[in-house]
Write a protein that holds these residues in place. Sequence first.
Motif, PDB file in Angstrom:
ATOM      1  N   ILE A 190      30.996  20.373 -65.524  1.00 29.04           N
ATOM      2  CA  ILE A 190      30.144  19.249 -65.153  1.00 29.04           C
ATOM      3  C   ILE A 190      28.690  19.557 -65.505  1.00 29.04           C
ATOM      4  N   ILE A 191      28.242  20.741 -65.158  1.00 24.88           N
ATOM      5  CA  ILE A 191      26.857  21.139 -65.422  1.00 24.88           C
ATOM      6  C   ILE A 191      26.583  21.143 -66.919  1.00 24.88           C
ATOM      7  N   LYS A 192      27.483  21.703 -67.688  1.00 25.51           N
ATOM      8  CA  LYS A 192      27.302  21.768 -69.132  1.00 25.51           C
ATOM      9  C   LYS A 192      27.251  20.367 -69.737  1.00 25.51           C
ATOM     10  N   ASP A 193      28.196  19.509 -69.323  1.00 24.56           N
ATOM     11  CA  ASP A 193      28.242  18.154 -69.860  1.00 24.56           C
ATOM     12  C   ASP A 193      27.017  17.334 -69.445  1.00 24.56           C
ATOM     13  N   LEU A 194      26.556  17.528 -68.195  1.00 22.72           N
ATOM     14  CA  LEU A 194      25.383  16.794 -67.720  1.00 22.72           C
ATOM     15  C   LEU A 194      24.144  17.214 -68.495  1.00 22.72           C
ATOM     16  N   LYS A 195      23.975  18.497 -68.698  1.00 27.07           N
ATOM     17  CA  LYS A 195      22.829  18.982 -69.474  1.00 27.07           C
ATOM     18  C   LYS A 195      22.833  18.401 -70.881  1.00 27.07           C
ATOM     19  N   HIS A 211      27.724  11.504 -54.776  1.00 28.73           N
ATOM     20  CA  HIS A 211      27.964  11.115 -53.382  1.00 28.73           C
ATOM     21  C   HIS A 211      27.039  11.864 -52.426  1.00 28.73           C
ATOM     22  N   HIS A 212      26.898  13.150 -52.617  1.00 28.86           N
ATOM     23  CA  HIS A 212      26.141  13.969 -51.669  1.00 28.86           C
ATOM     24  C   HIS A 212      24.650  13.950 -51.987  1.00 28.86           C
ATOM     25  N   ALA A 213      23.852  14.028 -50.939  1.00 28.23           N
ATOM     26  CA  ALA A 213      22.401  14.026 -51.098  1.00 28.23           C
ATOM     27  C   ALA A 213      21.920  15.376 -51.615  1.00 28.23           C
ATOM     28  N   ILE A 214      20.870  15.345 -52.398  1.00 27.77           N
ATOM     29  CA  ILE A 214      20.135  16.574 -52.724  1.00 27.77           C
ATOM     30  C   ILE A 214      19.077  16.783 -51.651  1.00 27.77           C
ATOM     31  N   ARG A 215      18.302  15.732 -51.382  1.00 29.87           N
ATOM     32  CA  ARG A 215      17.332  15.759 -50.293  1.00 29.87           C
ATOM     33  C   ARG A 215      17.656  14.649 -49.309  1.00 29.87           C
ATOM     34  N   SER A 216      17.720  14.972 -48.037  1.00 28.01           N
ATOM     35  CA  SER A 216      17.992  13.969 -47.003  1.00 28.01           C
ATOM     36  C   SER A 216      17.511  14.478 -45.658  1.00 28.01           C
ATOM     37  N   VAL A 217      17.014  13.557 -44.835  1.00 27.54           N
ATOM     38  CA  VAL A 217      16.672  13.898 -43.457  1.00 27.54           C
ATOM     39  C   VAL A 217      17.712  13.320 -42.509  1.00 27.54           C
ATOM     40  N   GLY A 218      18.800  12.806 -43.069  1.00 27.50           N
ATOM     41  CA  GLY A 218      19.876  12.238 -42.270  1.00 27.50           C
ATOM     42  C   GLY A 218      20.762  13.304 -41.661  1.00 27.50           C
ATOM     43  N   HIS A 219      21.909  12.857 -41.161  1.00 26.79           N
ATOM     44  CA  HIS A 219      22.841  13.696 -40.407  1.00 26.79           C
ATOM     45  C   HIS A 219      23.239  14.974 -41.155  1.00 26.79           C
ATOM     46  N   HIS A 220      23.586  14.858 -42.437  1.00 25.85           N
ATOM     47  CA  HIS A 220      24.065  16.013 -43.194  1.00 25.85           C
ATOM     48  C   HIS A 220      22.933  16.838 -43.798  1.00 25.85           C
ATOM     49  N   VAL A 227      21.117  21.452 -54.520  1.00 28.27           N
ATOM     50  CA  VAL A 227      19.728  21.914 -54.666  1.00 28.27           C
ATOM     51  C   VAL A 227      19.670  23.056 -55.668  1.00 28.27           C
ATOM     52  N   GLU A 228      20.651  23.934 -55.617  1.00 27.23           N
ATOM     53  CA  GLU A 228      20.663  25.104 -56.486  1.00 27.23           C
ATOM     54  C   GLU A 228      21.159  24.788 -57.896  1.00 27.23           C
ATOM     55  N   LYS A 229      22.173  23.937 -58.026  1.00 29.78           N
ATOM     56  CA  LYS A 229      22.843  23.761 -59.308  1.00 29.78           C
ATOM     57  C   LYS A 229      22.464  22.493 -60.066  1.00 29.78           C
ATOM     58  N   ILE A 230      22.124  21.420 -59.355  1.00 28.28           N
ATOM     59  CA  ILE A 230      21.847  20.133 -60.005  1.00 28.28           C
ATOM     60  C   ILE A 230      20.357  19.813 -60.067  1.00 28.28           C
ATOM     61  N   LEU A 231      19.630  20.075 -58.993  1.00 24.19           N
ATOM     62  CA  LEU A 231      18.210  19.725 -58.942  1.00 24.19           C
ATOM     63  C   LEU A 231      17.406  20.302 -60.110  1.00 24.19           C
ATOM     64  N   PRO A 232      17.576  21.572 -60.481  1.00 22.62           N
ATOM     65  CA  PRO A 232      16.804  22.094 -61.629  1.00 22.62           C
ATOM     66  C   PRO A 232      17.071  21.330 -62.923  1.00 22.62           C
ATOM     67  N   ILE A 233      18.297  20.852 -63.107  1.00 18.98           N
ATOM     68  CA  ILE A 233      18.639  20.089 -64.307  1.00 18.98           C
ATOM     69  C   ILE A 233      17.919  18.742 -64.305  1.00 18.98           C
ATOM     70  N   LEU A 234      17.883  18.097 -63.155  1.00 19.33           N
ATOM     71  CA  LEU A 234      17.218  16.790 -63.046  1.00 19.33           C
ATOM     72  C   LEU A 234      15.736  16.912 -63.373  1.00 19.33           C
ATOM     73  N   LYS A 235      15.126  17.992 -62.905  1.00 17.91           N
ATOM     74  CA  LYS A 235      13.708  18.204 -63.180  1.00 17.91           C
ATOM     75  C   LYS A 235      13.474  18.547 -64.650  1.00 17.91           C
ATOM     76  N   GLU A 236      14.336  19.390 -65.199  1.00 10.16           N
ATOM     77  CA  GLU A 236      14.160  19.835 -66.583  1.00 10.16           C
ATOM     78  C   GLU A 236      14.220  18.668 -67.556  1.00 10.16           C
ATOM     79  N   TYR A 237      15.097  17.703 -67.290  1.00 13.83           N
ATOM     80  CA  TYR A 237      15.291  16.593 -68.226  1.00 13.83           C
ATOM     81  C   TYR A 237      14.661  15.289 -67.743  1.00 13.83           C
ATOM     82  N   ASN A 238      13.703  15.403 -66.834  1.00 13.93           N
ATOM     83  CA  ASN A 238      12.868  14.276 -66.409  1.00 13.93           C
ATOM     84  C   ASN A 238      13.680  13.073 -65.931  1.00 13.93           C
ATOM     85  N   VAL A 239      14.645  13.334 -65.073  1.00 12.18           N
ATOM     86  CA  VAL A 239      15.412  12.247 -64.463  1.00 12.18           C
ATOM     87  C   VAL A 239      14.507  11.486 -63.500  1.00 12.18           C
TER      88      VAL A 239
END
Length: 328
Positions: A190-195, A211-220, A227-239
């Motif tokens: 998934i990570i490779k294909d997303l990148k 489905h799951h939040a990266i950042r949330s102040v809710g229940h979960h 945060v560790e595996k997806i967030l850096p990719i989103l930042k790197e590719y200006n999502v």
Amino acid sequence: MAGIHDKFLSLWLVLTSSLVATYAELQTFEHSAKNDGSLSFLVLGDWGRRGAYNQSEVAVQMGKVGEKLDIDFVISTGDNFYDSGLTGEHDKAFAESFTNIYTAESLQKQWYSVLGNHDYRGNAEAQLSKHLRKVDSRWLCLRSFIVNAELAEIFFVDTTPFVQSYFTNPEGQNYDWRGIGSPRAYIAKIIKDLKLALRESNAKWKIVVGHHAIRSVGHHGDTQELVEKILPILKEYNVDFYMNGHDHCLEHIDDTESELQFLTSGAGSKAWRGDVQETNSGHVKFFYDGQGFMSVQLTQNEADIAFYDVSGSVLHRWTTSKLLHSSA
């Protein structure tokens, strides 16, 4: 020598075909924007309860907003059927929680859906089946895929297998891991294909949905694995936007280190958990612990995000430009 050469050639073909199969690009679905190049859609999560917990009331308001905005499609952020997904392709819950609920004319558009953790507690394969697409042509649910809507590219990510605790079953829940195989290899793919997909994207707006939040102040709260595996990719590719459900609320959080916005729409039915996480690494712009949904309107230069409650009232609106970011 010719025989040895043929053997090496055959082995090379097997290896390369295996690599192609292992690192295949995400399946892409084309969805045209409007004639003027704009795009509008609704985002809903955590909804399938046969109309209960205000699901039907939210659906009515979605129909009204969908008509007003002339939406192009609907995005579902997962946990499509409670409490434990579908039992199979012929489960009546599909009609009782989807077809018979979202009946407004404006909602008779394509629905693009991902699986949530509750969907994995049932027959996850059933929601992915082509049979359901025949039962209701609006339905399209896959694990991870891309919607190319010209103005925007939307990357859907299967986040449930990222969460390690689901594999240890601390709550005694069973999950349908068919089709996953090795979780580590699955996540790596998934990570490779997303990148690759984000790197090759030329879309004006880049949106990732899980489905799951990266950042949330809710229940979960935050999902540390993302945060560790997806967030850096989103930042790197200006999502531009990460959209999710899981927490039964509506919220808008901006990243403190980039232009990335975290948008939670997981209030399609049961909500009102009443608890809020006190710490978060982002800046909370809006939080509502009740039922509702979100709309997104995109043009070449501007994005307009709005959150609605169960009565259709706008609770929060935020507008941003590619050149100048502002909120209202």
